[in-house]
Design an enzyme around this catalytic site. Sequence first.
Site, PDB file in Angstrom:
ATOM      1  N   ASP A 140      -6.928  -3.959  -7.205  1.00  0.00           N
ATOM      2  CA  ASP A 140      -7.769  -2.819  -6.786  1.00  0.00           C
ATOM      3  C   ASP A 140      -8.896  -2.540  -7.784  1.00  0.00           C
ATOM      4  O   ASP A 140     -10.052  -2.409  -7.399  1.00  0.00           O
ATOM      5  CB  ASP A 140      -6.918  -1.557  -6.637  1.00  0.00           C
ATOM      6  CG  ASP A 140      -6.078  -1.567  -5.371  1.00  0.00           C
ATOM      7  OD1 ASP A 140      -6.462  -2.254  -4.402  1.00  0.00           O
ATOM      8  OD2 ASP A 140      -5.033  -0.885  -5.349  1.00  0.00           O
ATOM      9  N   TYR A 144     -13.837   4.292   2.709  1.00  0.00           N
ATOM     10  CA  TYR A 144     -14.684   3.373   3.485  1.00  0.00           C
ATOM     11  C   TYR A 144     -14.682   3.700   4.966  1.00  0.00           C
ATOM     12  O   TYR A 144     -15.349   3.035   5.751  1.00  0.00           O
ATOM     13  CB  TYR A 144     -14.253   1.920   3.269  1.00  0.00           C
ATOM     14  CG  TYR A 144     -12.791   1.658   3.579  1.00  0.00           C
ATOM     15  CD1 TYR A 144     -12.359   1.510   4.886  1.00  0.00           C
ATOM     16  CD2 TYR A 144     -11.859   1.600   2.555  1.00  0.00           C
ATOM     17  CE1 TYR A 144     -11.029   1.299   5.167  1.00  0.00           C
ATOM     18  CE2 TYR A 144     -10.524   1.382   2.825  1.00  0.00           C
ATOM     19  CZ  TYR A 144     -10.116   1.231   4.124  1.00  0.00           C
ATOM     20  OH  TYR A 144      -8.788   1.031   4.412  1.00  0.00           O
ATOM     21  N   ARG A 203      -2.711  16.817 -13.233  1.00  0.00           N
ATOM     22  CA  ARG A 203      -2.730  15.377 -12.934  1.00  0.00           C
ATOM     23  C   ARG A 203      -3.883  14.681 -13.655  1.00  0.00           C
ATOM     24  O   ARG A 203      -3.763  13.545 -14.081  1.00  0.00           O
ATOM     25  CB  ARG A 203      -2.869  15.145 -11.421  1.00  0.00           C
ATOM     26  CG  ARG A 203      -1.574  15.289 -10.676  1.00  0.00           C
ATOM     27  CD  ARG A 203      -1.771  14.886  -9.230  1.00  0.00           C
ATOM     28  NE  ARG A 203      -1.354  13.516  -8.960  1.00  0.00           N
ATOM     29  CZ  ARG A 203      -1.599  12.877  -7.815  1.00  0.00           C
ATOM     30  NH1 ARG A 203      -2.260  13.476  -6.842  1.00  0.00           N
ATOM     31  NH2 ARG A 203      -1.182  11.657  -7.633  1.00  0.00           N
ATOM     32  N   LYS A 216       3.291   1.388  -3.791  1.00  0.00           N
ATOM     33  CA  LYS A 216       2.633   0.659  -4.889  1.00  0.00           C
ATOM     34  C   LYS A 216       3.357   0.784  -6.239  1.00  0.00           C
ATOM     35  O   LYS A 216       3.317  -0.139  -7.040  1.00  0.00           O
ATOM     36  CB  LYS A 216       1.189   1.133  -5.049  1.00  0.00           C
ATOM     37  CG  LYS A 216       0.270   0.627  -3.963  1.00  0.00           C
ATOM     38  CD  LYS A 216      -1.169   1.025  -4.255  1.00  0.00           C
ATOM     39  CE  LYS A 216      -2.100   0.409  -3.237  1.00  0.00           C
ATOM     40  NZ  LYS A 216      -3.509   0.619  -3.536  1.00  0.00           N
ATOM     41  N   ARG A 224      -8.560  18.197  -8.525  1.00  0.00           N
ATOM     42  CA  ARG A 224      -8.217  19.525  -7.996  1.00  0.00           C
ATOM     43  C   ARG A 224      -7.027  20.105  -8.739  1.00  0.00           C
ATOM     44  O   ARG A 224      -7.018  21.264  -9.127  1.00  0.00           O
ATOM     45  CB  ARG A 224      -7.915  19.385  -6.488  1.00  0.00           C
ATOM     46  CG  ARG A 224      -7.479  20.671  -5.824  1.00  0.00           C
ATOM     47  CD  ARG A 224      -7.181  20.418  -4.375  1.00  0.00           C
ATOM     48  NE  ARG A 224      -6.106  19.436  -4.172  1.00  0.00           N
ATOM     49  CZ  ARG A 224      -5.640  19.067  -2.995  1.00  0.00           C
ATOM     50  NH1 ARG A 224      -6.163  19.586  -1.898  1.00  0.00           N
ATOM     51  NH2 ARG A 224      -4.668  18.173  -2.886  1.00  0.00           N
ATOM     52  N   THR A 275       0.833  -1.201   0.000  1.00  0.00           N
ATOM     53  CA  THR A 275       0.000   0.000   0.000  1.00  0.00           C
ATOM     54  C   THR A 275       0.867   1.249   0.000  1.00  0.00           C
ATOM     55  O   THR A 275       2.098   1.172  -0.139  1.00  0.00           O
ATOM     56  CB  THR A 275      -1.033  -0.052   1.148  1.00  0.00           C
ATOM     57  OG1 THR A 275      -1.953   1.030   0.974  1.00  0.00           O
ATOM     58  CG2 THR A 275      -0.399   0.011   2.521  1.00  0.00           C
TER      59      THR A 275
HETATM   60  P1  ATR Z   1      -4.281   7.565  -3.730  1.00  0.00           P
HETATM   61  O1  ATR Z   1      -3.200   6.596  -4.088  1.00  0.00           O
HETATM   62  O2  ATR Z   1      -5.083   7.159  -2.528  1.00  0.00           O
HETATM   63  O3  ATR Z   1      -5.145   7.911  -4.902  1.00  0.00           O
HETATM   64  P2  ATR Z   1      -2.909  10.101  -4.048  1.00  0.00           P
HETATM   65  O4  ATR Z   1      -2.169   9.589  -5.238  1.00  0.00           O
HETATM   66  O5  ATR Z   1      -2.211  10.921  -3.040  1.00  0.00           O
HETATM   67  O6  ATR Z   1      -3.541   8.897  -3.227  1.00  0.00           O
HETATM   68  O7  ATR Z   1      -4.202  10.894  -4.588  1.00  0.00           O
HETATM   69  C1  ATR Z   1      -5.104  11.559  -3.739  1.00  0.00           C
HETATM   70  C2  ATR Z   1      -6.223  12.171  -4.596  1.00  0.00           C
HETATM   71  O8  ATR Z   1      -7.111  12.909  -3.738  1.00  0.00           O
HETATM   72  C3  ATR Z   1      -5.731  13.175  -5.621  1.00  0.00           C
HETATM   73  O9  ATR Z   1      -6.596  13.158  -6.737  1.00  0.00           O
HETATM   74  C4  ATR Z   1      -5.833  14.493  -4.860  1.00  0.00           C
HETATM   75  O10 ATR Z   1      -5.926  15.651  -5.667  1.00  0.00           O
HETATM   76  P3  ATR Z   1      -4.574  16.442  -6.118  1.00  0.00           P
HETATM   77  O11 ATR Z   1      -4.007  15.657  -7.243  1.00  0.00           O
HETATM   78  O12 ATR Z   1      -5.045  17.792  -6.506  1.00  0.00           O
HETATM   79  O13 ATR Z   1      -3.668  16.459  -4.899  1.00  0.00           O
HETATM   80  C5  ATR Z   1      -7.154  14.291  -4.147  1.00  0.00           C
HETATM   81  N1  ATR Z   1      -7.303  15.150  -2.978  1.00  0.00           N
HETATM   82  C6  ATR Z   1      -6.692  15.029  -1.775  1.00  0.00           C
HETATM   83  N2  ATR Z   1      -7.095  16.046  -0.947  1.00  0.00           N
HETATM   84  C7  ATR Z   1      -7.983  16.798  -1.652  1.00  0.00           C
HETATM   85  C8  ATR Z   1      -8.763  17.950  -1.349  1.00  0.00           C
HETATM   86  N3  ATR Z   1      -8.733  18.538  -0.136  1.00  0.00           N
HETATM   87  N4  ATR Z   1      -9.569  18.462  -2.320  1.00  0.00           N
HETATM   88  C9  ATR Z   1      -9.625  17.873  -3.538  1.00  0.00           C
HETATM   89  N5  ATR Z   1      -8.917  16.770  -3.886  1.00  0.00           N
HETATM   90  C10 ATR Z   1      -8.105  16.230  -2.959  1.00  0.00           C
END
Ligand code: ATR
Length: 303
Positions: A109, A239, A163, A73, A159, A69
């Site tokens: 996943d 979850y 990305r 990953k 956001r 995790t």
């Molecule tokens: P994971 O492997 O769980 O997907 P990650 O790669 O860190 O973890 O991605 C987290 C996702 O949640 C991203 O799409 C992130 O948006 P950003 O790319 O802009 O960082 C999104 N995310 C996390 N906090 C957020 C927030 N407060 N508002 C909107 N999007 C958020």
Amino acid sequence: MPSGRGKGTGVLGIIGYPIEHSLSPVMHNAAFDYLGMEYRYLAFSVPPEALAEAVAGIRGLGLVGVNVTVPHKEKIIPLLDDLSLEARLIGAVNTVQRRENRLIGHNTDGRGFVASLRKRVKRPLRGSSVLILGAGGAARGVATQLLLEGVGRLTVTNRTPERAGELAGCLRKVKEDSVCVEIRTVRWASEGLAQALGETDFLINATSVGMLPRGDETPLLRTYLEALPKTAVVADLVYNPLRTRLLRESAEMGLEVVSGLGMLVEQAVLAWEVWFGREAPGKVMQEAAAAHLDCGEAGSITP
Ligand code: ATR
């Protein structure tokens, strides 16, 4: 059953950092107990600088396999001997299988998410219009599998728009030429998003927004939710809590909702197929995980 271990307890585990809150040990050990299998599943806290040694340990100690995790990953890939098709397409591994001295990376996943949805929702994915919130690792796994399932349109919003663009670019490379699918991005919290929501069959939250301890947050305000057709399905990968604000508000509006617990369980069930070549007791795993979650208000949410 995997070979290569002597008599005694077979060991599996999950490597991540931090790892304390993982529900995987609870699920897998409940399943081993239920079936009377002599295996134990442990949580290994592995900081990034110790990943290579930890992977060497899978071979050296003769572990049956591990789950992987955050944050390992993707970084684990060069340390493995081979990858399954899904792991290759997604570019990330959540399950490692040891075959003698070879380590094979898999990703359960995306298939776990689809299996969870299929069990809970009648509406077909094939040809449907899906909108994904988020563009991180979780979004990538789910979106890749949705393409393989033949969805008709995939819209990504994030956001950080760059990305979303990157993910859409990768997804366009995944899709086979024979599959007719439109892949597009829209701006986060924009008029374009409201329009896209109006054409959405499945809305999926693959961001971490709404997760405890910030359970009062939502990735999509109610005004946006109102743009969804009344027949839309809203699925959350979060979850914990089971009943996120997104799902609560969607359910209040009469939309069909699916929590992230199903995906958590199904990805574990699929990992069993990889390690043991047998079906896991999914219901036992789900009950064990749910008992550890804040399910007080689960109400009408389908887990
Ligand atoms: P994971 O492997 O769980 O997907 P990650 O790669 O860190 O973890 O991605 C987290 C996702 O949640 C991203 O799409 C992130 O948006 P950003 O790319 O802009 O960082 C999104 N995310 C996390 N906090 C957020 C927030 N407060 N508002 C909107 N999007 C958020």
